[in-house]
Scaffold this motif. Structure first.
Motif, PDB file in Angstrom:
ATOM      1  N   GLY A  23       1.205  -0.498  14.745  1.00 29.05           N
ATOM      2  CA  GLY A  23       1.568  -1.671  15.523  1.00 29.05           C
ATOM      3  C   GLY A  23       2.092  -2.831  14.683  1.00 29.05           C
ATOM      4  N   ASN A  24       2.270  -2.620  13.382  1.00 29.72           N
ATOM      5  CA  ASN A  24       2.826  -3.650  12.504  1.00 29.72           C
ATOM      6  C   ASN A  24       4.252  -3.263  12.125  1.00 29.72           C
ATOM      7  OD1 ASN A  24       0.496  -5.519  11.846  1.00 29.72           O
ATOM      8  ND2 ASN A  24      -0.415  -3.538  11.350  1.00 29.72           N
ATOM      9  N   GLN A  25       5.051  -4.258  11.859  1.00 28.86           N
ATOM     10  CA  GLN A  25       6.432  -4.023  11.438  1.00 28.86           C
ATOM     11  C   GLN A  25       6.433  -3.742   9.936  1.00 28.86           C
ATOM     12  OE1 GLN A  25       9.574  -5.060  13.364  1.00 28.86           O
ATOM     13  NE2 GLN A  25       8.313  -4.708  15.148  1.00 28.86           N
ATOM     14  N   LEU A  26       6.504  -2.476   9.560  1.00 29.69           N
ATOM     15  CA  LEU A  26       6.478  -2.102   8.155  1.00 29.69           C
ATOM     16  C   LEU A  26       7.880  -1.757   7.670  1.00 29.69           C
ATOM     17  CD1 LEU A  26       3.313   0.198   8.135  1.00 29.69           C
ATOM     18  CD2 LEU A  26       3.461  -2.199   7.493  1.00 29.69           C
ATOM     19  N   THR A  27       8.251  -2.279   6.522  1.00 28.92           N
ATOM     20  CA  THR A  27       9.539  -1.954   5.913  1.00 28.92           C
ATOM     21  C   THR A  27       9.389  -0.669   5.107  1.00 28.92           C
ATOM     22  OG1 THR A  27       9.097  -3.146   3.863  1.00 28.92           O
ATOM     23  CG2 THR A  27      10.044  -4.428   5.686  1.00 28.92           C
ATOM     24  N   THR A  28      10.495  -0.139   4.653  1.00 30.25           N
ATOM     25  CA  THR A  28      10.466   1.046   3.794  1.00 30.25           C
ATOM     26  C   THR A  28       9.672   0.764   2.530  1.00 30.25           C
ATOM     27  OG1 THR A  28      12.599   1.729   4.654  1.00 30.25           O
ATOM     28  CG2 THR A  28      11.917   2.710   2.569  1.00 30.25           C
ATOM     29  N   LYS A  29       9.846  -0.408   1.962  1.00 32.80           N
ATOM     30  CA  LYS A  29       9.103  -0.782   0.748  1.00 32.80           C
ATOM     31  C   LYS A  29       7.596  -0.881   1.039  1.00 32.80           C
ATOM     32  CE  LYS A  29      12.577  -2.298  -2.158  1.00 32.80           C
ATOM     33  NZ  LYS A  29      12.782  -1.498  -3.313  1.00 32.80           N
ATOM     34  N   ASP A  30       7.244  -1.396   2.226  1.00 29.70           N
ATOM     35  CA  ASP A  30       5.829  -1.445   2.617  1.00 29.70           C
ATOM     36  C   ASP A  30       5.248  -0.036   2.676  1.00 29.70           C
ATOM     37  OD1 ASP A  30       5.822  -4.232   2.927  1.00 29.70           O
ATOM     38  OD2 ASP A  30       6.294  -4.109   5.065  1.00 29.70           O
ATOM     39  N   LEU A  31       5.986   0.876   3.298  1.00 27.70           N
ATOM     40  CA  LEU A  31       5.526   2.262   3.417  1.00 27.70           C
ATOM     41  C   LEU A  31       5.379   2.910   2.042  1.00 27.70           C
ATOM     42  CD1 LEU A  31       7.531   3.394   6.566  1.00 27.70           C
ATOM     43  CD2 LEU A  31       5.093   2.879   6.413  1.00 27.70           C
ATOM     44  N   GLU A  32       6.294   2.606   1.136  1.00 28.94           N
ATOM     45  CA  GLU A  32       6.186   3.123  -0.230  1.00 28.94           C
ATOM     46  C   GLU A  32       4.925   2.596  -0.897  1.00 28.94           C
ATOM     47  OE1 GLU A  32       9.871   1.974  -2.081  1.00 28.94           O
ATOM     48  OE2 GLU A  32      11.022   3.493  -0.981  1.00 28.94           O
ATOM     49  N   ALA A  33       4.629   1.303  -0.678  1.00 29.52           N
ATOM     50  CA  ALA A  33       3.424   0.708  -1.268  1.00 29.52           C
ATOM     51  C   ALA A  33       2.163   1.330  -0.679  1.00 29.52           C
ATOM     52  CB  ALA A  33       3.425  -0.800  -1.030  1.00 29.52           C
ATOM     53  N   VAL A  34       2.190   1.617   0.630  1.00 26.32           N
ATOM     54  CA  VAL A  34       1.055   2.272   1.262  1.00 26.32           C
ATOM     55  C   VAL A  34       0.879   3.669   0.658  1.00 26.32           C
ATOM     56  CG1 VAL A  34       0.187   3.275   3.424  1.00 26.32           C
ATOM     57  CG2 VAL A  34       1.198   0.989   3.426  1.00 26.32           C
ATOM     58  N   GLY A  35       1.981   4.382   0.490  1.00 28.81           N
ATOM     59  CA  GLY A  35       1.925   5.715  -0.113  1.00 28.81           C
ATOM     60  C   GLY A  35       1.361   5.675  -1.523  1.00 28.81           C
ATOM     61  N   ALA A  36       1.804   4.728  -2.329  1.00 27.59           N
ATOM     62  CA  ALA A  36       1.304   4.594  -3.699  1.00 27.59           C
ATOM     63  C   ALA A  36      -0.186   4.240  -3.696  1.00 27.59           C
ATOM     64  CB  ALA A  36       2.103   3.528  -4.447  1.00 27.59           C
ATOM     65  N   PHE A  37      -0.584   3.383  -2.764  1.00 32.60           N
ATOM     66  CA  PHE A  37      -1.991   2.992  -2.668  1.00 32.60           C
ATOM     67  C   PHE A  37      -2.851   4.191  -2.289  1.00 32.60           C
ATOM     68  CE2 PHE A  37      -5.565   1.469  -0.048  1.00 32.60           C
ATOM     69  CZ  PHE A  37      -6.224   0.701  -0.991  1.00 32.60           C
ATOM     70  N   CYS A  38      -2.378   4.959  -1.318  1.00 30.43           N
ATOM     71  CA  CYS A  38      -3.162   6.100  -0.837  1.00 30.43           C
ATOM     72  C   CYS A  38      -3.218   7.240  -1.848  1.00 30.43           C
ATOM     73  CB  CYS A  38      -2.558   6.626   0.479  1.00 30.43           C
ATOM     74  SG  CYS A  38      -2.736   5.444   1.836  1.00 30.43           S
ATOM     75  N   CYS A  39      -2.283   7.290  -2.769  1.00 25.90           N
ATOM     76  CA  CYS A  39      -2.230   8.386  -3.748  1.00 25.90           C
ATOM     77  C   CYS A  39      -2.801   7.986  -5.096  1.00 25.90           C
ATOM     78  CB  CYS A  39      -0.795   8.846  -3.926  1.00 25.90           C
ATOM     79  SG  CYS A  39      -0.123   9.568  -2.429  1.00 25.90           S
ATOM     80  N   LYS A  40      -3.452   6.833  -5.174  1.00 24.31           N
ATOM     81  CA  LYS A  40      -3.960   6.388  -6.474  1.00 24.31           C
ATOM     82  C   LYS A  40      -5.039   7.298  -7.011  1.00 24.31           C
ATOM     83  CE  LYS A  40      -7.378   3.259  -4.560  1.00 24.31           C
ATOM     84  NZ  LYS A  40      -7.977   2.001  -4.529  1.00 24.31           N
TER      85      LYS A  40
END
Length: 195
Positions: free
Chosen positions: A178-195
């Motif tokens: 429900g949030n407006q996520l940019t491609t860069k936001d999604l990349e940051a989420v991916g990096a965070f989740c894969c730490k």
């Protein structure tokens, strides 16, 4: 308002109580406080509670030493003042806390300090100012931040900071729907989740 005259009769045997959408009065909360010693799960969502209810809510929380799950969701008039009042008077072992749509913006730091055993928190639909304050919630397994009115703002910065501090090592579920996520936001989420 809802009458809880029946509660003294059953109160000591009740472990899970859902009184959502019941228009509770401060007197109803006081009645609950007198009969909540064994209470473990309490849902007070959608009760039009305001900061005026919070002193009675504090009495209730203080009288429920076994409470591990609390929902105050959809009580938008509680706000930061009400949350601060609760946090100033209560120290608790609550593990699951739902404060979605309570108009919280600046209370995250005090919430984490007051409830150090939090494993799950829902802060959806709140105009949150500072997500970095959540970094001290080291036991957090579930973080729900759906549909934030101010958006996730500098999500990349927050996630990078959380990564560098090795925050949320126990986190298993994060909901940002429900949030407006940019491609860069999604990349940051991916990096965070894969730490």
């Amino acid at each position: 308002t809802t009458s809880l005259e029946w509660l003294p009769k059953f109160g000591s045997r009740i472990f899970k109580l859902n009184i959502s959408n019941s228009q509770l009065s401060t007197e109803s909360l006081r009645t609950m406080a007198e009969n909540s010693n064994n209470l473990r799960v309490l849902d007070l969502s959608r009760n039009n509670m305001t900061e005026l209810h919070c002193s009675s809510l504090c009495e209730l929380l203080d009288s429920a030493p076994n409470l591990s799950s609390l929902s105050l969701a959809d009580n938008p008039e509680i706000g930061d003042k009400g949350i601060h009042q609760v946090c100033d008077t209560v120290s608790h072992r609550i593990q699951q806390l739902d404060l979605s749509n309570c108009r919280i913006s600046k209370s995250l730091g005090i919430l984490v300090d007051t409830f150090p055993f939090l494993e799950a928190i829902n802060l959806s639909e709140n105009p949150l100012d500072d997500l970095l304050s959540l970094q001290e919630a080291t036991k957090l397994k579930e973080l729900v931040l759906q549909s934030l009115p101010l958006g996730l703002g500098n999500l990349r910065l927050v996630l990078d900071r959380w990564n560098s501090l090795q925050s949320f090592v126990a986190l298993e579920r994060m909901d940002l729907s429900g949030n407006q996520l940019t491609t860069k936001d999604l990349e940051a989420v991916g990096a965070f989740c894969c730490k």
